[in-house]
Structures are given as structure tokens and as C-alpha cells.
Design a protein around this motif. Structure first.
Motif, PDB file in Angstrom:
ATOM      1  N   LYS A 178       2.303   7.606  -5.959  1.00  0.00           N
ATOM      2  CA  LYS A 178       1.341   8.468  -6.471  1.00  0.00           C
ATOM      3  C   LYS A 178       1.689   9.780  -6.094  1.00  0.00           C
ATOM      4  O   LYS A 178       1.611  11.004  -7.032  1.00  0.00           O
ATOM      5  N   GLU A 179       1.965  10.248  -4.877  1.00  0.00           N
ATOM      6  CA  GLU A 179       2.573  11.286  -4.425  1.00  0.00           C
ATOM      7  C   GLU A 179       3.681  12.099  -4.825  1.00  0.00           C
ATOM      8  O   GLU A 179       3.648  13.149  -5.134  1.00  0.00           O
ATOM      9  N   TRP A 239       0.735  -1.086   0.041  1.00  0.00           N
ATOM     10  CA  TRP A 239      -0.154   0.049   0.114  1.00  0.00           C
ATOM     11  C   TRP A 239       0.790   1.265  -0.182  1.00  0.00           C
ATOM     12  O   TRP A 239       0.665   2.111  -0.844  1.00  0.00           O
ATOM     13  N   PHE A 240       1.852   1.194   0.687  1.00  0.00           N
ATOM     14  CA  PHE A 240       2.946   2.487   0.918  1.00  0.00           C
ATOM     15  C   PHE A 240       3.593   2.583  -0.291  1.00  0.00           C
ATOM     16  O   PHE A 240       3.876   4.025  -0.674  1.00  0.00           O
ATOM     17  N   ARG A 241       3.874   1.724  -0.987  1.00  0.00           N
ATOM     18  CA  ARG A 241       4.665   2.062  -2.409  1.00  0.00           C
ATOM     19  C   ARG A 241       3.854   2.726  -3.233  1.00  0.00           C
ATOM     20  O   ARG A 241       4.172   3.429  -4.101  1.00  0.00           O
ATOM     21  N   ASP A 299       4.623  11.391  -8.038  1.00  0.00           N
ATOM     22  CA  ASP A 299       4.011  11.664  -9.285  1.00  0.00           C
ATOM     23  C   ASP A 299       3.309  13.100  -9.305  1.00  0.00           C
ATOM     24  O   ASP A 299       3.555  13.912 -10.208  1.00  0.00           O
ATOM     25  N   LEU A 300       2.350  13.180  -8.061  1.00  0.00           N
ATOM     26  CA  LEU A 300       1.877  14.711  -7.897  1.00  0.00           C
ATOM     27  C   LEU A 300       2.799  15.754  -7.922  1.00  0.00           C
ATOM     28  O   LEU A 300       2.411  16.809  -8.279  1.00  0.00           O
ATOM     29  N   GLN A 301       3.752  15.461  -7.130  1.00  0.00           N
ATOM     30  CA  GLN A 301       4.922  16.412  -6.824  1.00  0.00           C
ATOM     31  C   GLN A 301       5.534  16.822  -8.136  1.00  0.00           C
ATOM     32  O   GLN A 301       5.725  18.196  -8.441  1.00  0.00           O
ATOM     33  N   ILE A 302       5.876  15.817  -8.985  1.00  0.00           N
ATOM     34  CA  ILE A 302       6.617  16.140 -10.206  1.00  0.00           C
ATOM     35  C   ILE A 302       5.779  16.905 -11.071  1.00  0.00           C
ATOM     36  O   ILE A 302       6.046  18.060 -11.668  1.00  0.00           O
ATOM     37  N   GLU A 303       4.351  16.726 -11.055  1.00  0.00           N
ATOM     38  CA  GLU A 303       3.300  17.372 -11.953  1.00  0.00           C
ATOM     39  C   GLU A 303       3.231  18.896 -11.602  1.00  0.00           C
ATOM     40  O   GLU A 303       3.352  19.739 -12.124  1.00  0.00           O
ATOM     41  N   ARG A 304       3.214  19.023 -10.173  1.00  0.00           N
ATOM     42  CA  ARG A 304       3.051  20.403  -9.657  1.00  0.00           C
ATOM     43  C   ARG A 304       4.573  21.150  -9.891  1.00  0.00           C
ATOM     44  O   ARG A 304       4.275  22.434 -10.365  1.00  0.00           O
ATOM     45  N   ASP A 305       5.620  20.635  -9.816  1.00  0.00           N
ATOM     46  CA  ASP A 305       6.950  21.303 -10.132  1.00  0.00           C
ATOM     47  C   ASP A 305       6.825  21.567 -11.711  1.00  0.00           C
ATOM     48  O   ASP A 305       7.364  22.663 -12.091  1.00  0.00           O
ATOM     49  N   ALA A 306       6.682  20.496 -12.478  1.00  0.00           N
ATOM     50  CA  ALA A 306       6.742  20.847 -13.928  1.00  0.00           C
ATOM     51  C   ALA A 306       5.574  22.145 -14.168  1.00  0.00           C
ATOM     52  O   ALA A 306       6.076  22.973 -14.747  1.00  0.00           O
ATOM     53  N   ARG A 307       4.344  22.284 -13.625  1.00  0.00           N
ATOM     54  CA  ARG A 307       3.482  23.208 -14.141  1.00  0.00           C
ATOM     55  C   ARG A 307       4.046  24.603 -13.358  1.00  0.00           C
ATOM     56  O   ARG A 307       3.717  25.624 -14.113  1.00  0.00           O
ATOM     57  N   ALA A 308       4.803  24.691 -12.410  1.00  0.00           N
ATOM     58  CA  ALA A 308       5.474  25.871 -11.918  1.00  0.00           C
ATOM     59  C   ALA A 308       6.611  26.216 -12.505  1.00  0.00           C
ATOM     60  O   ALA A 308       7.088  27.249 -12.091  1.00  0.00           O
ATOM     61  N   GLY A 309       7.325  25.482 -13.428  1.00  0.00           N
ATOM     62  CA  GLY A 309       8.365  25.660 -14.026  1.00  0.00           C
ATOM     63  C   GLY A 309       9.763  25.235 -13.286  1.00  0.00           C
ATOM     64  O   GLY A 309      10.845  25.617 -13.659  1.00  0.00           O
ATOM     65  N   ARG A 310       9.542  24.473 -12.185  1.00  0.00           N
ATOM     66  CA  ARG A 310      10.748  24.291 -11.413  1.00  0.00           C
ATOM     67  C   ARG A 310      11.617  23.319 -12.341  1.00  0.00           C
ATOM     68  O   ARG A 310      12.634  23.113 -11.864  1.00  0.00           O
TER      69      ARG A 310
END
Length: 66
Positions: free
Chosen positions: A32-33, A25-27, A35-46
Motif C-alpha cells: 500500500k505504501e 501484515w508487512f507485505r 502504491d501511494l508513493q507511485i501515485e504521488r510521483d505520478a501526480r507530481a510528474g516524476r
């Protein structure tokens, strides 16, 4: 006792089967967490600088097929 310490104690008390289920479950949760962080960073231009460097290296022939 902190929440983390309580969680650590609870995880240590799991039997092998329940620990295996928790790991699985934790894996999935952690993946997923991440992946979400990478998506947020990509959208923010980081990631723009890094992706620009990678694209430049590829255009310069410094990459190879996987």
C-alpha cells in the motif's frame, strides 16, 4: 538503542506463527505504501519522462504482449 534496533529485536523474538502473521501484515502494508508513493510521483510528474519513453517504444513496435 534506536527504534529500528528495538523493532529488529522484537521481530527476532517472534515465534514462527507470529512471524508469519507479521510478514503477511508487512507485505500488505508495504504494498500500500509503494502504491501511494507511485501515485504521488505520478501526480507530481516524476514519471512523465519514463511513461513517454514507454509510449514511444510501444508506438515504434518495440513492445510485445504479456
Amino acid at each position: 538503542m534506536t527504534k529500528i534496533q528495538i523493532l529488529e529485536r522484537e521481530v527476532r523474538s517472534l515465534d514462527r506463527a507470529k512471524l508469519a502473521a507479521f510478514r503477511s501484515w508487512f507485505r500488505k502494508f508495504d504494498s500500500k505504501e509503494w502504491d501511494l508513493q507511485i501515485e504521488r510521483d505520478a501526480r507530481a510528474g516524476r514519471l512523465d519522462a519514463i511513461s513517454g519513453e514507454a509510449a514511444a517504444a510501444h508506438r515504434a513496435g518495440k513492445t510485445r504482449p504479456l
